[in-house]
Design a protein around this motif. Structure first.
Motif, PDB file in Angstrom:
ATOM      1  N   GLN A  57      47.037  11.612  14.718  1.00 61.26           N
ATOM      2  CA  GLN A  57      45.956  11.773  13.761  1.00 61.26           C
ATOM      3  C   GLN A  57      44.642  12.086  14.471  1.00 61.26           C
ATOM      4  O   GLN A  57      43.897  12.971  14.046  1.00 61.26           O
ATOM      5  CB  GLN A  57      45.812  10.497  12.919  1.00 61.26           C
ATOM      6  CG  GLN A  57      44.681  10.571  11.896  1.00 61.26           C
ATOM      7  CD  GLN A  57      44.522   9.282  11.114  1.00 61.26           C
ATOM      8  OE1 GLN A  57      45.282   8.345  11.299  1.00 61.26           O
ATOM      9  NE2 GLN A  57      43.524   9.229  10.262  1.00 61.26           N
ATOM     10  N   ASN A  61      42.458  15.457  14.297  1.00 61.33           N
ATOM     11  CA  ASN A  61      41.073  15.430  13.820  1.00 61.33           C
ATOM     12  C   ASN A  61      40.126  16.128  14.795  1.00 61.33           C
ATOM     13  O   ASN A  61      39.233  16.873  14.372  1.00 61.33           O
ATOM     14  CB  ASN A  61      40.624  13.988  13.592  1.00 61.33           C
ATOM     15  CG  ASN A  61      41.259  13.371  12.353  1.00 61.33           C
ATOM     16  OD1 ASN A  61      41.789  14.080  11.505  1.00 61.33           O
ATOM     17  ND2 ASN A  61      41.229  12.065  12.261  1.00 61.33           N
ATOM     18  N   ILE A  64      40.626  19.796  14.588  1.00 63.86           N
ATOM     19  CA  ILE A  64      39.986  20.324  13.387  1.00 63.86           C
ATOM     20  C   ILE A  64      38.478  20.425  13.592  1.00 63.86           C
ATOM     21  O   ILE A  64      37.841  21.409  13.185  1.00 63.86           O
ATOM     22  CB  ILE A  64      40.316  19.439  12.166  1.00 63.86           C
ATOM     23  CG1 ILE A  64      41.796  19.590  11.799  1.00 63.86           C
ATOM     24  CG2 ILE A  64      39.441  19.799  10.982  1.00 63.86           C
ATOM     25  CD1 ILE A  64      42.253  18.616  10.739  1.00 63.86           C
ATOM     26  N   THR A  65      37.894  19.401  14.244  1.00 59.80           N
ATOM     27  CA  THR A  65      36.453  19.426  14.505  1.00 59.80           C
ATOM     28  C   THR A  65      36.090  20.597  15.411  1.00 59.80           C
ATOM     29  O   THR A  65      35.085  21.285  15.189  1.00 59.80           O
ATOM     30  CB  THR A  65      36.005  18.105  15.152  1.00 59.80           C
ATOM     31  OG1 THR A  65      36.370  17.009  14.311  1.00 59.80           O
ATOM     32  CG2 THR A  65      34.496  18.085  15.358  1.00 59.80           C
TER      33      THR A  65
END
Length: 496
Positions: A57, A61, A64-65
């Motif tokens: 996860q 994340n 994605i950032t």
């Protein structure tokens, strides 16, 4: 003494109870031990699965950032590219037969920064000191400069290019439009080739002094088309948009990138090269404002490895280049924390995630290409911080395993105690008839046996035992049959 000897010297009840006790301990211990191992293994697997899920996860994340940062930068650069494309189309228009603009006043750059009386008559009336740019400039008009020119000869060159100047001056309207809609553009300018004699015409917006004083122009004449990389790189793009490497404005030190493209007539003849210097301060500030958990951070690098934005980036006064990533993401001994293979992956042109170690601290690094300008968006986060959320899970799981194990052993102990109590009761019930039969058998071996038999000693046998269908009932009935036979024999003997 062997186990066999031990059991031979004990009563049936004792042997049954010892056997039952040993089997119960073995069984309960085995069940308890297996249950403990299963619970422990389940806890360990849960922690492992939770760690893997959390890591997946977290890495997703930060990837994605990194992608979102890349999209923001790409959108900004795409918008800037669209502005330069617009200027290029306007430049094509003003030099086309369709041009409906009229002639427009033009101003030589020297007078924008001249304090003599010529200032008022040779520069636009809106010329003023701009604290942001730290120069005198005009927002209504651009300025022009000829390479190798000065106050003494610019008029002669202007006469040769008067029509060109009055035509290209209409670009001021497009310049104003771009600057109003994209204030990050610091400078907009055009370089036009002039007569093939090594002299170029330079149009700059906002209008300001480009080449310095007369003395400076004579000492270091500016020949951009032949000596400056920013010109030759864009010219080599052959009509495509070109993004230069970031650099610092020599006037005020603002970090800039140049976006440019060449513009040609339909027959392929070069009209000129148009440029936009865009400040990347806002872009850098957006990157530096990104935080991930407590100490995670964002960074921006070029495809050549130069670090444009990084929390630890320090540009010393007088430096005009950005440091390489191997010098910024470095250990305390100045060695690069990133291996050559990892650097190759980062600059491969695709997105990804890797783990590296810097000063004994393991870190995640997500990288994503921007798309425009050859930039790469990075997100960096310490692994221990990323997985810090698993510690409470481990603590709760460890406590749960300990609690469950305690309950298992309590249940096992209670079951053993209950089993022993039940065993005592059952063995007492089972062995009581045997004891009675043993007493009867002993009585047969005494002198009183005949009298006991004649007196009906066996009449005391529990009728329920005689009715029982199990082995004990069979034994009791066989024993009673034997006594009955003895009793009958004694009776017949007395009759004789």
């Amino acid at each position: 003494m062997t186990i066999t000897d031990f059991f031979k010297r004990r009563s049936i009840r004792t042997n049954i109870m010892v056997s039952f006790f040993l089997l119960s301990i073995l069984f309960m211990g085995g069940i308890g031990g297996i249950s403990h191992l299963l619970v422990q293994r389940s806890g360990d697997q849960t922690i492992t699965d939770s760690t893997a899920a959390l890591e997946e996860q977290i890495t997703a994340n930060i990837a994605i950032t990194a992608e979102k940062n890349a999209e923001i930068i790409n959108e900004k650069l795409s918008s800037a590219q669209a502005m330069v494309d617009f200027l290029a189309s306007e430049l094509e228009y003003v030099f086309s037969d369709e041009n409906r603009y009229g002639d427009r006043d033009v101003y030589y750059d020297l007078w924008f920064d001249n304090t003599t009386s010529l200032h008022s008559t040779h520069s636009p009336i809106d010329t003023h000191w701009d604290s942001d740019y730290q120069v005198d400039l005009s927002w209504d008009y651009s300025s022009y400069y000829y390479s190798h020119s000065d106050a003494a000869d610019y008029d002669t060159l202007t006469l040769k290019q008067n029509q060109t100047l009055e035509t290209v001056a209409n670009m001021d309207y497009a310049f104003q439009n771009v600057h109003d809609n994209a204030p990050d553009f610091r400078w907009l300018y055009i370089v036009l080739p002039f007569d093939g004699a090594g002299i170029d015409l330079f149009i700059n917006y906002p209008g300001s002094c480009v080449a310095g004083t007369d003395a400076e122009r004579l000492a270091e004449p500016w020949i951009p088309s032949e000596t400056e990389d920013w010109y030759t790189e864009v010219l080599a793009g052959d009509g495509d948009i070109v993004f230069t490497e970031p650099y610092f404005d020599p006037i005020d030190g603002i970090p800039l990138i140049t976006i440019g493209r060449s513009v040609s007539f339909s027959n392929g003849t070069l009209i000129g090269v148009i440029f936009g210097d865009i400040s990347i301060e806002t872009m850098v500030d957006k990157i530096l404002a990104v935080t991930v958990l407590e100490t995670g951070y964002a960074s921006l690098v070029t495809s050549s490895g130069s670090v444009v934005a990084h929390p630890e980036l320090i540009i010393e006064e007088g430096e005009d280049e950005y440091p390489d990533i191997s010098n910024v993401e470095a250990n305390s001994d100045s060695t690069s924390a990133l291996t050559s293979a990892q650097l190759t992956a980062i600059f491969s042109g695709v997105s990804g995630l890797l783990r590296y170690t810097r000063d004994a601290q393991e870190r995640f690094l997500a990288y994503h290409p921007v798309g425009k300008g050859n930039y790469i968006s990075l997100i960096i986060l310490p692994v221990d911080e990323a997985l810090a959320g698993i510690e409470p899970v481990e603590e709760r799981m460890t406590a749960a395993v300990a609690s469950t194990t305690t309950i298992i052993w309590i249940i096992a102990g209670a079951s053993l105690a209950i089993g022993i109590a039940i065993g005592l009761t059952l063995t007492a019930y089972i062995t009581k008839p045997f004891n009675h039969l043993i007493e009867v058998a002993r009585s047969l071996s005494t002198r009183r046996a005949r009298r006991d038999i004649m007196d009906g000693l066996m009449t005391a046998i529990d009728p329920k035992l005689l009715e029982s269908e199990d082995e004990l009932g069979e034994l009791t009935r066989a024993f009673k049959g034997m006594i009955d036979s003895v009793q009958q024999a004694e009776l017949e003997k007395n009759d004789d």
